[in-house]
Write an enzyme that holds these catalytic residues in place. Structure first.
Site, PDB file in Angstrom:
ATOM      1  N   GLY A  62       0.814  -1.201   0.000  1.00 50.85           N
ATOM      2  CA  GLY A  62       0.000   0.000   0.000  1.00 50.85           C
ATOM      3  C   GLY A  62       0.850   1.253   0.000  1.00 50.85           C
ATOM      4  O   GLY A  62       2.078   1.201   0.112  1.00 50.85           O
ATOM      5  N   THR A  64       1.294   3.654   2.172  1.00 46.60           N
ATOM      6  CA  THR A  64       2.062   3.965   3.378  1.00 46.60           C
ATOM      7  C   THR A  64       3.194   2.959   3.566  1.00 46.60           C
ATOM      8  O   THR A  64       4.343   3.337   3.832  1.00 46.60           O
ATOM      9  CB  THR A  64       1.151   3.967   4.621  1.00 46.60           C
ATOM     10  OG1 THR A  64       0.021   4.808   4.376  1.00 46.60           O
ATOM     11  CG2 THR A  64       1.895   4.493   5.844  1.00 46.60           C
ATOM     12  N   GLY A 119       0.399  -0.624   6.539  1.00 47.19           N
ATOM     13  CA  GLY A 119      -0.598   0.416   6.744  1.00 47.19           C
ATOM     14  C   GLY A 119      -1.950  -0.183   7.075  1.00 47.19           C
ATOM     15  O   GLY A 119      -2.097  -1.396   7.228  1.00 47.19           O
ATOM     16  N   ALA A 120      -2.958   0.670   7.181  1.00 47.53           N
ATOM     17  CA  ALA A 120      -4.328   0.218   7.422  1.00 47.53           C
ATOM     18  C   ALA A 120      -5.281   1.246   6.835  1.00 47.53           C
ATOM     19  O   ALA A 120      -4.925   2.412   6.659  1.00 47.53           O
ATOM     20  CB  ALA A 120      -4.591   0.029   8.913  1.00 47.53           C
ATOM     21  N   ASP A 121      -6.481   0.794   6.525  1.00 49.58           N
ATOM     22  CA  ASP A 121      -7.491   1.681   5.968  1.00 49.58           C
ATOM     23  C   ASP A 121      -8.349   2.317   7.056  1.00 49.58           C
ATOM     24  O   ASP A 121      -8.874   3.412   6.884  1.00 49.58           O
ATOM     25  CB  ASP A 121      -8.365   0.909   4.990  1.00 49.58           C
ATOM     26  CG  ASP A 121      -7.540   0.298   3.858  1.00 49.58           C
ATOM     27  OD1 ASP A 121      -6.783   1.043   3.222  1.00 49.58           O
ATOM     28  OD2 ASP A 121      -7.636  -0.925   3.642  1.00 49.58           O
ATOM     29  N   GLU A 140      -1.503 -10.432   3.389  1.00 52.71           N
ATOM     30  CA  GLU A 140      -1.162  -9.584   4.531  1.00 52.71           C
ATOM     31  C   GLU A 140      -1.515 -10.280   5.840  1.00 52.71           C
ATOM     32  O   GLU A 140      -0.721 -10.303   6.784  1.00 52.71           O
ATOM     33  CB  GLU A 140      -1.904  -8.241   4.432  1.00 52.71           C
ATOM     34  CG  GLU A 140      -1.372  -7.321   3.353  1.00 52.71           C
ATOM     35  CD  GLU A 140      -2.222  -6.079   3.153  1.00 52.71           C
ATOM     36  OE1 GLU A 140      -1.682  -5.081   2.648  1.00 52.71           O
ATOM     37  OE2 GLU A 140      -3.427  -6.095   3.489  1.00 52.71           O
ATOM     38  N   LYS A 158      -7.154   7.958   9.133  1.00 50.81           N
ATOM     39  CA  LYS A 158      -7.576   6.555   9.207  1.00 50.81           C
ATOM     40  C   LYS A 158      -8.140   6.182  10.580  1.00 50.81           C
ATOM     41  O   LYS A 158      -8.603   5.061  10.768  1.00 50.81           O
ATOM     42  CB  LYS A 158      -6.382   5.639   8.876  1.00 50.81           C
ATOM     43  CG  LYS A 158      -5.711   5.958   7.548  1.00 50.81           C
ATOM     44  CD  LYS A 158      -6.662   5.806   6.370  1.00 50.81           C
ATOM     45  CE  LYS A 158      -6.066   6.271   5.067  1.00 50.81           C
ATOM     46  NZ  LYS A 158      -4.897   5.510   4.652  1.00 50.81           N
TER      47      LYS A 158
END
Length: 275
Positions: A62, A64, A119-121, A140, A158
């Protein structure tokens, strides 16, 4: 309390030299306006400070995580990190890491991962995550569930009060066979939360389904209300035949690094304090 950005570079080389955005002194009358990508990069660089020579690393996917992989490659070239082994979470990250000269392996060879950075959404107050809006949720989750420590890097946009609050997608990877049937069952599971299930396509307006690295499709779930107990929701989804995996990463993050306009906040699993 957030750590102001100038402190982050007190013992490092200048931000511009390190590839980070230049930051004004604390008393500057014209503070620098940081873009979302600047914040992602700052969080990623902070996470890489936890990397030590000799580690087996889970390399996230992703926008990030890309900054973290770039930084690891840079430190390897500089000789500041040595004997690193990376386990990529997608074909895209595999190609990126390979181009940077990061030695790569897999879970078959290294079933225990020392540290993963991704990263994360979405991140909720319990450090539960939504991931996979980039389509790599299965790999992941496989890598990050095998790690001793999982550091999540995000910008402050986020951070949510509850999973699904932003009205954005919670992805579910499904087999292509009878995907419409699977999508309808998923939507019915969360009818109480106003769920709408949509097949992810290659691009907006396209009829071509997005295909994951594993050859599967993704059904994106959109919620209008809080879906309630996440572990119960997870169990319901995984019990459906045809579902491969979902994008809720529950009780997996060890540390979350949040970059915001005022600085970096570091949150630890199980702690009531934050750095």
């Amino acid at each position: 309390m957030a750590i102001p950005y100038p402190q982050l570079f007190a013992t490092e080389k200048a931000p511009m030299e390190a590839g980070l955005p230049a930051l004004s002194p604390p008393l500057s009358p014209s503070p620098v306006i940081l873009t979302q990508d600047d914040l992602k990069k700052i969080a990623a660089y902070k996470a890489v400070e936890y990397v030590e020579s000799g580690m087996v690393l889970g390399l996230g996917t992703g926008s990030t995580a890309k900054h973290a992989v770039d930084r690891i490659g840079e430190l390897l070239r500089q000789g500041k990190l040595k004997n690193i082994v990376g386990i990529p979470t997608s074909k895209k990250t595999h190609e990126q890491a390979k181009s940077l000269g990061i030695p790569l392996s897999d879970l078959d060879t290294h079933p225990t991962v020392d540290l993963a950075i991704d990263g994360a959404d979405e991140v909720d107050p319990g450090l539960n995550l939504v991931k996979g809006r980039g389509g790599s949720l299965l790999r992941e989750k496989m890598v990050e569930s095998a790690c001793k420590r999982f550091i999540v890097i995000v910008d402050e946009s986020k951070w949510v009060r509850f999973i699904g609050e932003g009205g954005l997608a919670m992805p579910v990877e499904v087999v292509p066979f009878c995907w419409k049937f699977s999508a309808k069952r998923l939507q019915n599971l969360f009818e109480y939360a106003g769920c709408v299930a949509k097949l992810r396509t290659e691009k907006e307006g396209s009829a071509q389904p997005f295909v994951t690295d594993n050859g599967n499709f993704i059904v994106d779930l959109y919620f209008k209300e809080d879906i309630g107990d996440l572990k119960i929701a997870s169990d319901k989804i995984l019990r459906l035949a045809g579902v491969v995996e979902h994008g809720m990463f529950l009780d997996m993050a060890s540390t979350v690094i949040v970059a915001g306009e005022l600085g970096i906040t570091i949150k630890h699993k199980g702690d009531h304090h934050q750095e």
